[in-house]
Design a protein around this motif. Structure first.
Motif, PDB file in Angstrom:
ATOM      1  N   ILE A   3      27.633  36.396  39.608  1.00 10.62           N
ATOM      2  CA  ILE A   3      28.549  35.889  40.636  1.00 10.62           C
ATOM      3  C   ILE A   3      29.794  36.779  40.677  1.00 10.62           C
ATOM      4  N   GLU A   4      30.198  37.278  39.486  1.00 10.78           N
ATOM      5  CA  GLU A   4      31.353  38.183  39.472  1.00 10.78           C
ATOM      6  C   GLU A   4      31.046  39.464  40.219  1.00 10.78           C
ATOM      7  N   ALA A   5      29.834  40.000  39.981  1.00 18.13           N
ATOM      8  CA  ALA A   5      29.461  41.240  40.680  1.00 18.13           C
ATOM      9  C   ALA A   5      29.444  41.010  42.182  1.00 18.13           C
ATOM     10  N   LEU A   6      28.905  39.850  42.590  1.00 18.51           N
ATOM     11  CA  LEU A   6      28.838  39.543  44.020  1.00 18.51           C
ATOM     12  C   LEU A   6      30.250  39.486  44.624  1.00 18.51           C
ATOM     13  N   LEU A   7      31.165  38.802  43.896  1.00 16.74           N
ATOM     14  CA  LEU A   7      32.527  38.682  44.412  1.00 16.74           C
ATOM     15  C   LEU A   7      33.232  40.039  44.432  1.00 16.74           C
ATOM     16  N   ALA A   8      32.943  40.866  43.412  1.00 14.75           N
ATOM     17  CA  ALA A   8      33.553  42.193  43.370  1.00 14.75           C
ATOM     18  C   ALA A   8      33.137  43.006  44.587  1.00 14.75           C
ATOM     19  N   VAL A   9      31.843  42.913  44.937  1.00 14.91           N
ATOM     20  CA  VAL A   9      31.361  43.631  46.123  1.00 14.91           C
ATOM     21  C   VAL A   9      32.041  43.079  47.380  1.00 14.91           C
ATOM     22  N   THR A  10      32.183  41.744  47.429  1.00 16.72           N
ATOM     23  CA  THR A  10      32.861  41.137  48.583  1.00 16.72           C
ATOM     24  C   THR A  10      34.278  41.676  48.720  1.00 16.72           C
ATOM     25  N   VAL A  11      34.985  41.758  47.580  1.00 18.23           N
ATOM     26  CA  VAL A  11      36.352  42.298  47.610  1.00 18.23           C
ATOM     27  C   VAL A  11      36.337  43.702  48.193  1.00 18.23           C
ATOM     28  N   ASN A  42      43.763  38.556  47.333  1.00 21.70           N
ATOM     29  CA  ASN A  42      43.710  37.243  46.692  1.00 21.70           C
ATOM     30  C   ASN A  42      42.398  37.049  45.927  1.00 21.70           C
ATOM     31  N   LEU A  43      41.326  37.449  46.564  1.00 24.84           N
ATOM     32  CA  LEU A  43      40.021  37.318  45.923  1.00 24.84           C
ATOM     33  C   LEU A  43      39.953  38.217  44.680  1.00 24.84           C
ATOM     34  N   LEU A  44      40.611  39.382  44.780  1.00 27.50           N
ATOM     35  CA  LEU A  44      40.627  40.321  43.653  1.00 27.50           C
ATOM     36  C   LEU A  44      41.274  39.686  42.427  1.00 27.50           C
ATOM     37  N   ILE A  45      42.406  39.003  42.631  1.00 26.99           N
ATOM     38  CA  ILE A  45      43.066  38.335  41.498  1.00 26.99           C
ATOM     39  C   ILE A  45      42.139  37.288  40.897  1.00 26.99           C
ATOM     40  N   PHE A  46      41.480  36.557  41.806  1.00 21.73           N
ATOM     41  CA  PHE A  46      40.567  35.501  41.379  1.00 21.73           C
ATOM     42  C   PHE A  46      39.473  36.060  40.468  1.00 21.73           C
ATOM     43  N   VAL A  47      38.894  37.194  40.856  1.00 16.69           N
ATOM     44  CA  VAL A  47      37.826  37.786  40.066  1.00 16.69           C
ATOM     45  C   VAL A  47      38.375  38.441  38.803  1.00 16.69           C
ATOM     46  N   ALA A  48      39.518  39.134  38.946  1.00 20.52           N
ATOM     47  CA  ALA A  48      40.053  39.898  37.818  1.00 20.52           C
ATOM     48  C   ALA A  48      40.412  38.979  36.653  1.00 20.52           C
ATOM     49  N   ALA A  49      40.810  37.725  36.962  1.00 17.85           N
ATOM     50  CA  ALA A  49      41.208  36.824  35.890  1.00 17.85           C
ATOM     51  C   ALA A  49      40.015  36.090  35.291  1.00 17.85           C
ATOM     52  N   SER A  50      38.814  36.542  35.614  1.00 19.57           N
ATOM     53  CA  SER A  50      37.543  36.029  35.091  1.00 19.57           C
ATOM     54  C   SER A  50      37.203  34.629  35.611  1.00 19.57           C
ATOM     55  N   LEU A  51      35.913  34.430  35.853  1.00 23.85           N
ATOM     56  CA  LEU A  51      35.449  33.182  36.458  1.00 23.85           C
ATOM     57  C   LEU A  51      34.739  32.331  35.412  1.00 23.85           C
ATOM     58  N   ARG A  52      35.256  31.142  35.196  1.00 26.84           N
ATOM     59  CA  ARG A  52      34.558  30.207  34.291  1.00 26.84           C
ATOM     60  C   ARG A  52      34.601  28.838  34.916  1.00 26.84           C
ATOM     61  N   ARG A  53      33.589  28.026  34.633  1.00 26.94           N
ATOM     62  CA  ARG A  53      33.579  26.703  35.249  1.00 26.94           C
ATOM     63  C   ARG A  53      33.302  25.628  34.205  1.00 26.94           C
ATOM     64  N   GLY A  54      33.703  24.411  34.542  1.00 24.21           N
ATOM     65  CA  GLY A  54      33.319  23.287  33.718  1.00 24.21           C
ATOM     66  C   GLY A  54      34.344  22.866  32.680  1.00 24.21           C
TER      67      GLY A  54
END
Lengths: 118, 494
Positions: A3-11, A42-54
């Motif tokens: 999902i991180e790779a996908l978001l990175a490509v989106t950025v 904005n999306l870049l910051i979101f991805v750069a700070a790592s994605l974790r859930r739960g």
């Protein structure tokens, strides 16, 4: 990870599309380009700070820090602030663009005046 | 105490907005607001010179979690400079104000801009720096286009577009840096080592930060917005911008560079040095061909930024001293020259040098004040410009950058040429027959001259006060990174 790779490509795609629009000569495309790169940042910051859930980022009683597996809430606070700011600034830019186009009688950036006529 | 220069103008901005379209109240409020701001700046400056760096954390969150402000000698000096520039410009604005500005919120916007600039000087956090930049920007956008003339709106559009782009670059850089290091607190960044595997990313982020600060400071090759925007707004707005706005960019380079980036990235310092020379030369050569009073001054702002950035790049005690001295000198003198251009416009009805003339005969005091300020910009003793340029050239020679020193001297000569051109055209040559000399009332004449006299006095004071003390000052002045980190983060005295 995926999902991180996908978001990175989106950025990357957002930045690319935004910069392409910024390089156009039309005033309106320039503005849409600015909006796109703003969202990309904005999306870049979101991805750069790592994605974790739960895991909510709340420190339990007696602890000084939230659990290490929690997502970083600060990055999201940063994005929230940035969204609010860019909303206001973009609103102003839209109004200014409207005035610019009216006063220049054209949407082409090259038709803007260079010299102060006073 | 540390946050007063931010909170006071912000509060006054709200009060002035609430006062609405009441010109008299607005003017009175504006004067009071500038007085309060000046008092806050002087208070902070005295506190810092007596007790060392002052830090405060909002909400008592311990660093690096809270929003921290820190005033060291550098930040306090620049806040004081901002207040010293803003107060005379406010008087000048009173001379020209006709009620229309008050209805459009001019005085409130100036206060918000001052709050943004002070916040940028005092914050210790890179994201907060972004926020204060935006506060400054949005108020400057409105000030720039206030009145909405054709050239104003279109010049303003370029300024807005370029600055929005620079904000996006800043935001992306901040995000990447946070993702890499986990903190955006400058003192925290400066006090921890960088892991070798992150070094390339930090270098990349450093270049991103440098490019956004370069846009703010109008560095070559991203300076085009400045000559497009500065000659268009109302006279006091141009004076305030010229004195304050580019300094915020240079300050950001000096602060973030000295605390973190210069050491963390290898490319920061060489880039600053390499870009400073073309900035100086392109700015000053751009001014040579102009025939509009404010356009000449705007191009010179670009070339003067070159000096400051060169001094920042040279670094060390001498470079630091030169950079600060130059920012103070240029803030005072360039604002004053824009005020002088505004006075010339008020009296002669134009900014075009060809349409002006004869001020030396018709307005002796105005001419004398302009001459002092113009010679200060060109760097003649005993003015502030001489002290600042001497410090900059000395720093360049001591640092072994002979070519930069050469560029500085050449730029100084062309600056003198431009100033002599303005003098010859607007002051010395006989007034053209088309020029109708306006005769403002005595009260307005006093308000037009008072700010110029204040600026000229400050320029001479800085020149006479600092010039002779330069050798001693260059040994003691220093940007104490450890003291800054200690003041923000807490920790034992060494």
């Amino acid at each position: 990870m995926t999902i991180e790779a996908l978001l990175a490509v989106t950025v990357g795609v957002l930045f690319g599309a935004g910069v392409y629009l910024l390089l156009r000569r039309t005033v309106v495309r320039l503005l849409i380009g600015l909006a796109l790169v703003g969202n990309a940042a904005n999306l870049l910051i979101f991805v750069a700070a790592s994605l974790r859930r739960g895991v909510p980022p709340i420190a339990s009683v007696g602890e000084t820090a939230p659990p290490a597996s929690a997502a970083d809430p600060l990055a999201q606070a940063l994005i929230l602030t940035a969204i609010v700011i860019s909303f206001g600034v973009l609103g102003f830019a839209l109004a200014l663009t409207d005035k610019t186009v009216q006063s220049a009688g054209s949407t082409d950036l090259d038709d803007l005046v260079e010299e102060d006529s006073s | 105490m540390t946050v007063l220069p931010v909170v006071v103008p912000l509060a006054w901005g709200a009060i002035l907005l609430a006062l609405g379209a009441r010109p008299r109240w607005q003017r009175l409020g504006s004067l009071l607001a500038h007085g309060c701001y000046l008092a806050a700046a002087v208070g902070l400056f005295r506190r810092v010179t007596e007790d060392g760096p002052q830090a405060s954390s909002l909400g008592n969150w311990p660093p690096p979690f809270g929003i921290a402000f820190c005033a060291d000698a550098l930040a306090a000096t620049l806040v004081l400079l901002t207040a010293a520039v803003a107060a005379p410009v406010a008087l000048f604005a009173l001379a020209l104000a006709d009620g229309r500005w008050e209805r459009q919120g001019y005085h409130a916007l100036v206060q918000v801009m001052l709050a943004g600039v002070s916040g940028a000087f005092l914050t210790t956090d890179l994201f907060n720096l972004f926020v204060w930049f935006e506060v400054t920007l949005i108020s400057s956008f409105v000030l720039l286009t206030l009145g909405g003339g054709k050239a104003q709106v279109q010049g303003g559009f370029k300024y807005v577009a370029l600055n929005l782009l620079s904000s996006v670059v800043f935001l992306s850089a901040a995000g990447l840096l946070y993702g890499t290091t986990g903190t955006l607190n400058l003192a925290d960044l400066g006090s921890r080592p960088i892991e070798p595997r992150d070094a390339w990313l930090v270098g990349l982020v450093g270049v991103l930060f440098l490019s956004t600060f370069s846009i703010k400071a109008a560095l070559f090759p991203v300076f085009f917005w400045l000559p497009a925007a500065y000659p268009t707004p109302a006279a006091p707005v141009a004076a305030l911008f010229a004195g304050v706005l580019t300094k915020v960019g240079v300050y950001a380079m000096l602060r973030t560079g000295s605390v973190f980036f210069a050491e963390a990235t290898g490319v920061w310092t060489p880039l600053l040095l390499a870009l400073s020379v073309p900035t100086m030369l392109v700015g000053v050569l751009g001014a040579v061909v102009q025939s509009d009073w404010r356009r000449i001054l705007a191009f010179h702002s670009v070339s003067q930024v070159g000096y400051m950035v060169a001094a920042v790049g040279i670094g060390g005690k001498a470079g630091f001293l030169a950079a600060v001295l130059f920012m103070v000198h240029h803030g005072l003198v360039k604002s004053a020259l824009f005020v002088a251009a505004g006075v010339g416009w008020r009296l002669g009805g134009s900014y075009r040098l060809g349409k002006l003339g004869g001020f030396a005969r018709s307005h002796g005091l105005f001419s004398a004040l302009f001459l002092i300020l113009a010679l200060s910009l060109a760097g003649l003793p005993p003015t502030s410009g001489f002290a600042a340029k001497l410090a900059a050239v000395r720093a360049a020679l001591e640092g072994g950058h002979g070519w930069i020193a050469g560029a500085m001297v050449a730029t100084g000569l062309f600056t003198l040429y431009s100033m002599v051109k303005i003098w010859n055209e607007a002051f010395w040559k006989p007034a053209p027959e088309t020029m109708e000399l306006r005769r403002p009332a005595p009260r307005e004449m006093a308000l037009l001259h008072l700010p110029l006299a204040a600026f000229a006095a400050m320029a001479l004071l800085v020149g006479l006060g600092v010039g002779p003390a330069l050798p001693a000052a260059s040994r003691s002045a220093d940007l104490d990174r450890q003291a800054y980190v200690r003041a923000v983060m807490g920790g034992p005295e060494p």
